[in-house]
Scaffold this motif. Structure first.
Motif, PDB file in Angstrom:
ATOM      1  N   SER A   1      14.596   6.292   1.436  1.00 48.94           N
ATOM      2  CA  SER A   1      13.623   7.206   0.857  1.00 48.94           C
ATOM      3  C   SER A   1      12.199   6.621   0.880  1.00 48.94           C
ATOM      4  O   SER A   1      11.241   7.352   0.684  1.00 48.94           O
ATOM      5  CB  SER A   1      13.998   7.606  -0.590  1.00 48.94           C
ATOM      6  OG  SER A   1      13.458   8.871  -0.884  1.00 48.94           O
TER       7      SER A   1
ATOM      8  N   GLY B   1       2.407  10.642  -3.307  1.00 46.44           N
ATOM      9  CA  GLY B   1       3.396  11.693  -3.145  1.00 46.44           C
ATOM     10  C   GLY B   1       3.535  12.509  -4.420  1.00 46.44           C
ATOM     11  O   GLY B   1       3.496  13.744  -4.409  1.00 46.44           O
ATOM     12  N   ALA B   2       3.680  11.818  -5.544  1.00 41.42           N
ATOM     13  CA  ALA B   2       3.887  12.521  -6.807  1.00 41.42           C
ATOM     14  C   ALA B   2       2.691  13.415  -7.135  1.00 41.42           C
ATOM     15  O   ALA B   2       2.857  14.515  -7.664  1.00 41.42           O
ATOM     16  CB  ALA B   2       4.127  11.511  -7.928  1.00 41.42           C
TER      17      ALA B   2
ATOM     18  N   ASP C   1       9.501  18.833  -0.420  1.00 40.99           N
ATOM     19  CA  ASP C   1       9.151  17.438  -0.667  1.00 40.99           C
ATOM     20  C   ASP C   1       9.156  16.725   0.683  1.00 40.99           C
ATOM     21  O   ASP C   1      10.204  16.376   1.211  1.00 40.99           O
ATOM     22  CB  ASP C   1      10.168  16.817  -1.632  1.00 40.99           C
ATOM     23  CG  ASP C   1       9.874  15.348  -1.926  1.00 40.99           C
ATOM     24  OD1 ASP C   1       9.228  14.679  -1.073  1.00 40.99           O
ATOM     25  OD2 ASP C   1      10.291  14.853  -2.984  1.00 40.99           O
TER      26      ASP C   1
ATOM     27  N   LYS D   1       4.246   6.800   3.941  1.00 36.33           N
ATOM     28  CA  LYS D   1       5.595   6.572   4.447  1.00 36.33           C
ATOM     29  C   LYS D   1       5.662   6.975   5.920  1.00 36.33           C
ATOM     30  O   LYS D   1       5.658   6.142   6.813  1.00 36.33           O
ATOM     31  CB  LYS D   1       6.621   7.339   3.605  1.00 36.33           C
ATOM     32  CG  LYS D   1       6.758   6.788   2.194  1.00 36.33           C
ATOM     33  CD  LYS D   1       7.763   7.575   1.365  1.00 36.33           C
ATOM     34  CE  LYS D   1       7.805   7.048  -0.060  1.00 36.33           C
ATOM     35  NZ  LYS D   1       8.581   7.926  -0.937  1.00 36.33           N
TER      36      LYS D   1
HETATM   37  C1  LIG Z   1       8.518   8.330  -2.326  1.00 33.88           C
HETATM   38  C2  LIG Z   1       8.986   9.684  -2.646  1.00 33.88           C
HETATM   39  C3  LIG Z   1       8.277  10.501  -3.548  1.00 33.88           C
HETATM   40  C4  LIG Z   1       7.087  10.006  -4.375  1.00 33.88           C
HETATM   41  O1  LIG Z   1       6.021   9.521  -3.628  1.00 33.88           O
HETATM   42  P1  LIG Z   1       4.960   8.514  -4.298  1.00 33.88           P
HETATM   43  O2  LIG Z   1       3.899   8.323  -3.269  1.00 33.88           O
HETATM   44  O3  LIG Z   1       5.713   7.269  -4.611  1.00 33.88           O
HETATM   45  O4  LIG Z   1       4.431   9.161  -5.533  1.00 33.88           O
HETATM   46  C5  LIG Z   1       8.721  11.796  -3.745  1.00 33.88           C
HETATM   47  N1  LIG Z   1       9.820  12.267  -3.114  1.00 33.88           N
HETATM   48  C6  LIG Z   1      10.551  11.499  -2.258  1.00 33.88           C
HETATM   49  C7  LIG Z   1      11.757  12.090  -1.579  1.00 33.88           C
HETATM   50  C8  LIG Z   1      10.164  10.185  -2.001  1.00 33.88           C
HETATM   51  O5  LIG Z   1      10.882   9.428  -1.172  1.00 33.88           O
END
Ligand SMILES: *Cc1c(COP(=O)(O)O)cnc(C)c1O
Length: 507
Positions: A76, A137-138, A243, A270
């Motif tokens: 993830s 991401g959040a 997501d 990522k």
């Molecule tokens: C990493 C991740 C997030 C959150 O991203 P952040 O940048 O850490 O806030 C949300 N959903 C999934 C599936 C992730 O792997």
């Protein structure tokens, strides 16, 4: 904190030593600081020589597991190689020295770069518009669900109080829904890893604001009924949130926009490979379908015909959910993602998907052959997959945590453990596309050795890691009572005065 012998630089401190040669010399004494706020005593810095500083931090850096030193299959999280070219180009002086308030006519190069990044992300996701401003991401998720809320409100549709979230979801999904004022309605996953369609049909209604999904899911499988799911949610008047933290498996192959999603966030740190971990840095760009365009977070970079590029803000987007970051997002991460995408090009994007799924499926097959159980044995892996140690936990006592800790002794960072929550004793393994077959084979050999050892010497595994400065932490205490402040009780060397140390030092 209990410190290992050489973890704290203060333990090397001896009065009279210093390493001031590298310190920038202030041109003038700072003015305008009120007398009452000026420091009376020297700051509690360690007194060490320059060579001691170099050795100390070099040694500490070598204790770290990092993508630059070790295989890092953290599911993830997509710990792939971060090409060095991205760093050097993002740090060109024209980018690095640009003031964020510089006028558009002085920033055409930067703005064009951001505009092209928006366009490339639009293209790979199949969405109608992209805003780059969320810083993680959040935060991208927050922006996305805030747009869903703004959309329903703009239509006077105030009865939609629920967001549907499958039980496999990343923890940030339900958290986001709650932050945006929604109630979370959880639905189950069926035995093959897909969303339970009957449960979904029973859950949707006039109270449904939307559903938060990822595809591939965090179970590492591609949701096969995505079109049907989109139909069910849209027919009920809800919207679909994607997501898009990890697009590795689908880049250049499938687009969330074509699957029927209305809004998506992407973790540029990522999929588009900028160094990340430990809470930052990040960028969580959002993409939207046509009906959500008016609500995008601002600013967004636009091109005014021949007039060049500029930031469009509240005046252009009066229905925007607003601003999410100072200025226009995390420029350093955005620039790295831009360079990464330009280096890959259209053809390279496809190869990311092909090699990340090839590596994951190779590892899946090899681990199965070695004797590990898969959570979804009849499914193909996407960019990641799940091994479950439920059987071993019963037979020999070997748990997912044991495997994770023993892997450290073999020189591998652990996969993600105990997530997703619905698979017992699980390891979520994501090899990424940048690893060689030799590395994957080495990992399989380590996993095989641990499995064998669990039958003959489980005690050694239970005590792992044996080759790192610390063994196992009390994880509850580490999360709830984390204390990383140095207090010089240890009496090594001439420790500085406690008050200063407390304000100035973090372990
Ligand atoms: C990493 C991740 C997030 C959150 O991203 P952040 O940048 O850490 O806030 C949300 N959903 C999934 C599936 C992730 O792997």
């Amino acid at each position: 904190m209990t410190a290992h012998d050489d973890t704290l630089i203060f333990q090397r401190s001896r009065n009279g030593r210093s390493a001031a040669a590298q310190a920038p010399r202030p041109q003038t004494r700072p003015v305008g600081i009120p007398d009452a706020l000026r420091r009376r005593s020297a700051p509690g810095l360690p007194a060490v020589s320059e060579l001691q500083v170099v050795r100390h931090y070099t040694r500490l850096s070598q204790k770290n597991f990092s993508i630059d030193t070790q295989f890092y299959p953290l599911g993830s999280c997509t710990m792939k190689y971060n090409p060095r070219a991205c760093n050097s180009l993002a740090m060109l002086p024209g980018f690095l020295d640009r003031h964020p308030l510089a006028p558009a006519e002085h920033s055409q190069g930067f703005l064009q770069t951001m505009f092209e990044l928006q366009e490339m992300l639009r293209e790979v996701t199949g969405m109608s518009g992209v805003s780059l401003t969320p810083m993680a991401g959040a935060q991208g998720e927050f922006a996305g669900v805030a747009m869903i809320r703004a959309y329903h409100r703009s239509r006077g549709d105030d009865q939609r109080r629920e967001i549907i979230v499958p039980d496999a979801a990343h923890g940030t999904n339900p958290a986001t829904a709650i932050m945006c004022g929604y109630q979370v309605r959880e639905i189950p996953t069926d035995a093959s890893g897909d969303v339970d369609l009957e449960a979904l049909k029973a859950a949707v209604g006039p109270q449904t604001a939307g559903i938060m999904l990822t595809n591939p899911s965090t179970l590492g499988v591609f949701e096969r009924h995505i079109r049907e799911i989109a139909g069910i949610v849209h027919d009920a008047g809800g919207l679909l949130y994607y997501d898009g933290a990890n697009l590795n498996a689908i880049l250049g192959k499938v687009r969330p926009g074509d699957m029927g999603f209305d809004v998506i966030h992407m973790n540029l740190h990522k999929t588009f490979s900028t160094p990340h971990g430990g809470g930052g840095p990040g960028a969580g760009a959002v993409g939207v379908s046509k009906r959500l365009l008016p609500f995008m977070p601002v600013p967004v970079v636009v091109r005014d015909g021949e007039g060049g590029y500029r930031h469009a803000a509240e005046a252009d987007y009066p229905h925007s959910i607003g601003r999410l970051s100072a200025f226009a997002g995390n420029a350093g991460v955005l620039l790295r993602a831009y360079v990464y995408m330009r280096m890959l090009g259209r053809e390279g994007m496809t190869r990311v998907a092909e090699f990340s799924t090839l590596n994951a499926n190779y590892l899946l097959a090899e681990l199965r052959r070695t004797g590990f159980d898969l959570a979804f044995p009849e499914r193909r892996a996407t960019h990641e997959f799940i091994v479950t140690l439920k059987r071993q936990a019963k037979e020999t006592g070997l748990t997912a945590m044991d495997v994770a800790k023993r892997l450290l002794d073999h020189g591998y960072h652990a996969p993600t453990t105990y997530f997703p929550l619905l698979v017992p004793e699980c390891l979520l393994i994501e090899p990424t596309e940048t690893e060689s077959q030799e590395t994957l084979d080495g990992f399989v050999a380590a996993m095989a050795a641990i499995l064998e050892e669990s039958r003959t010497d489980i005690d050694t595994i239970k005590g792992a890691p044996h080759r790192l400065p610390n063994r196992r932490f009390n994880e509850v205490a580490a999360a709830k009572r984390l204390d990383v402040v140095f207090r010089p009780e240890t009496e090594t060397g001439d420790a500085p005065e406690a008050e200063n140390a407390r304000t100035g030092t973090h372990g």
